[in-house]
Design a protein around this motif. Structure first.
Motif, PDB file in Angstrom:
ATOM      1  N   VAL A 161      28.109  -4.604  12.307  1.00 54.22           N
ATOM      2  CA  VAL A 161      28.041  -3.228  11.790  1.00 54.22           C
ATOM      3  C   VAL A 161      28.796  -3.098  10.460  1.00 54.22           C
ATOM      4  CG1 VAL A 161      27.735  -2.113  14.044  1.00 54.22           C
ATOM      5  CG2 VAL A 161      30.046  -2.527  13.215  1.00 54.22           C
TER       6      VAL A 161
ATOM      7  N   THR B   1      23.335   1.658   2.473  1.00 57.65           N
ATOM      8  CA  THR B   1      23.135   2.335   1.183  1.00 57.65           C
ATOM      9  C   THR B   1      21.889   3.226   1.156  1.00 57.65           C
ATOM     10  OG1 THR B   1      22.013   0.348   0.386  1.00 57.65           O
ATOM     11  CG2 THR B   1      24.336   0.592  -0.187  1.00 57.65           C
TER      12      THR B   1
ATOM     13  N   GLY C 292      25.915 -11.219   4.262  1.00 52.27           N
ATOM     14  CA  GLY C 292      24.648 -11.292   4.988  1.00 52.27           C
ATOM     15  C   GLY C 292      24.821 -11.331   6.497  1.00 52.27           C
TER      16      GLY C 292
HETATM   17  P1  UTP Z   1      20.818  -4.058   6.706  1.00 58.20           P
HETATM   18  O1  UTP Z   1      20.647  -4.693   5.375  1.00 58.20           O
HETATM   19  O2  UTP Z   1      19.656  -3.428   7.353  1.00 58.20           O
HETATM   20  O3  UTP Z   1      21.964  -2.965   6.702  1.00 58.20           O
HETATM   21  O4  UTP Z   1      21.458  -5.141   7.672  1.00 58.20           O
HETATM   22  P2  UTP Z   1      22.770  -2.320   5.523  1.00 58.20           P
HETATM   23  O5  UTP Z   1      23.115  -3.334   4.483  1.00 58.20           O
HETATM   24  O6  UTP Z   1      23.900  -1.606   6.164  1.00 58.20           O
HETATM   25  O7  UTP Z   1      21.733  -1.212   4.994  1.00 58.20           O
HETATM   26  P3  UTP Z   1      21.220  -0.832   3.537  1.00 58.20           P
HETATM   27  O8  UTP Z   1      20.105  -1.787   3.238  1.00 58.20           O
HETATM   28  O9  UTP Z   1      22.370  -0.929   2.549  1.00 58.20           O
HETATM   29  O10 UTP Z   1      20.743   0.590   3.701  1.00 58.20           O
HETATM   30  C1  UTP Z   1      21.090  -5.276   9.028  1.00 58.20           C
HETATM   31  C2  UTP Z   1      22.324  -5.237   9.924  1.00 58.20           C
HETATM   32  O11 UTP Z   1      23.216  -6.280   9.612  1.00 58.20           O
HETATM   33  C3  UTP Z   1      24.523  -5.789   9.381  1.00 58.20           C
HETATM   34  C4  UTP Z   1      24.336  -4.324   9.006  1.00 58.20           C
HETATM   35  O12 UTP Z   1      25.485  -3.576   9.361  1.00 58.20           O
HETATM   36  C5  UTP Z   1      23.107  -3.928   9.819  1.00 58.20           C
HETATM   37  O13 UTP Z   1      23.456  -3.572  11.139  1.00 58.20           O
HETATM   38  N1  UTP Z   1      25.124  -6.594   8.285  1.00 58.20           N
HETATM   39  C6  UTP Z   1      24.383  -6.943   7.199  1.00 58.20           C
HETATM   40  C7  UTP Z   1      26.451  -6.978   8.391  1.00 58.20           C
HETATM   41  O14 UTP Z   1      27.149  -6.663   9.385  1.00 58.20           O
HETATM   42  N2  UTP Z   1      26.983  -7.737   7.390  1.00 58.20           N
HETATM   43  C8  UTP Z   1      26.282  -8.097   6.291  1.00 58.20           C
HETATM   44  O15 UTP Z   1      26.839  -8.784   5.408  1.00 58.20           O
HETATM   45  C9  UTP Z   1      24.949  -7.683   6.216  1.00 58.20           C
END
Ligand code: UTP
Length: 288
Positions: free
Chosen positions: A9, A14, A107
């Motif tokens: 999480v 964004t 990531g």
């Molecule tokens: P997303 O790319 O959909 O989530 O990652 P985000 O980056 O929060 O959303 P946007 O694109 O900026 O709106 C999928 C999942 O992986 C977690 C995110 O929290 C989400 O639950 N994630 C992603 C991480 O915990 N760490 C990271 O480095 C990347």
């Protein structure tokens, strides 16, 4: 026995700015319950009661949500509103919660590797809370745990998507084993429709065997400069076996505005619509 489930999480969410400027995306409510609570309910229903969060800056509200708020409980005592906290109280009683921080947004693969200290040498579930899933019969993670007991390997949940959407997902190539199960032969992260090996996309539910950590430690950043879980799973599929499972149920991409609104409408219709507008019925009544 699988008992642990990891919730990455740490992302910034964004796409929901400015709503997510000071509030975690996972705390956005679908009607009256935060997204992350739906995910934890699904995990607990599947028997995965040891919950691990990979958090980041600004995610304190998640820790507070899965803790008792004595002041609030005292305040609403005898007001008839206590019932609204029944579901979350039950979750807190049934589960344990651990937290670790991902200090750089490298990531999803990197986030999962960060959770190694919580998971240890066990098979475990992964839930991306922004994918809201409603299983048919049982929850999606429960369906996958049942398959894990049979096959003892990593399993990813998949869904058929329109080819115009392949650039948003990891897409698999696989041999059908029947009953919605596929033996994965290849995977491509966010392919163009031309590059995509199928229209079967990986969604935010995984069962992973612990050898994934060693693979992730050696996985270089891929698409978008991020460590991709898809790249690690591709290696695991070559080394041993990874299955893909077309789950029974519905899923909403609540990481996007349109998916979030669709999920809100669906939940309102399913859990609230038949009730009169002034009668508060907690969604948590759906949680057994
Ligand atoms: P997303 O790319 O959909 O989530 O990652 P985000 O980056 O929060 O959303 P946007 O694109 O900026 O709106 C999928 C999942 O992986 C977690 C995110 O929290 C989400 O639950 N994630 C992603 C991480 O915990 N760490 C990271 O480095 C990347």
């Amino acid at each position: 026995m699988i008992t642990k489930c990891l919730f990455p999480v740490a992302g910034y969410g964004t796409r929901f700015l400015p709503a997510t400027k000071a509030m975690p995306k996972e705390m956005l409510p679908i009607v009256d319950k935060p997204l992350v609570q739906y995910g934890v309910e699904e995990s607990v229903e599947a028997g995965l009661t040891e919950i691990g969060f990979v958090t980041g800056r600004g995610k304190r509200a998640i820790e507070d949500h899965f803790d008792t708020n004595y002041e609030l409980e005292h305040q609403i005592q005898g007001s008839g509103k206590e019932i609204l906290l029944d579901g979350i109280r039950e979750l807190i009683n049934k589960s344990t919660f651990s937290y670790t921080r991902q200090t750089a947004m490298n990531g999803l693969g990197h986030a999962i590797l960060t959770g190694k200290s919580i998971i240890g040498d066990n098979a475990f579930g992964v839930v991306l809370a922004d994918d809201l899933c409603f299983g048919e019969g049982s929850g999606v993670l429960a369906q996958m745990v049942k398959l894990y007991r049979q096959f003892r390997c990593s399993i990813v949940a998949i869904e058929e998507i329109p080819s115009s959407d392949t650039h948003k997902y990891g897409v698999i190539a696989g041999e059908s084993m029947g009953d919605g199960l596929y033996h994965i032969t290849d995977m491509v992260e966010k392919p163009t429709p031309e590059e995509a090996p199928s229209n079967l996309a990986i969604i935010g539910r995984y069962i992973l065997t612990p050898d994934i950590f060693e693979i992730l430690e050696n996985t270089k950043p891929g698409k978008g400069g991020e460590v991709q879980i898809t790249d690690a799973l591709k290696i695991q599929a070559k080394n041993s076996r990874v299955l893909a499972y077309k789950f029974k149920g519905r899923r909403f991409d609540c990481g996007s505005i349109s998916g979030f609104v669709a999920a809100t409408n669906y939940c309102y219709q399913k859990f609230f619509a038949e009730e009169s507008s002034d009668k508060v019925v907690p969604l948590t009544k759906s949680f057994k």
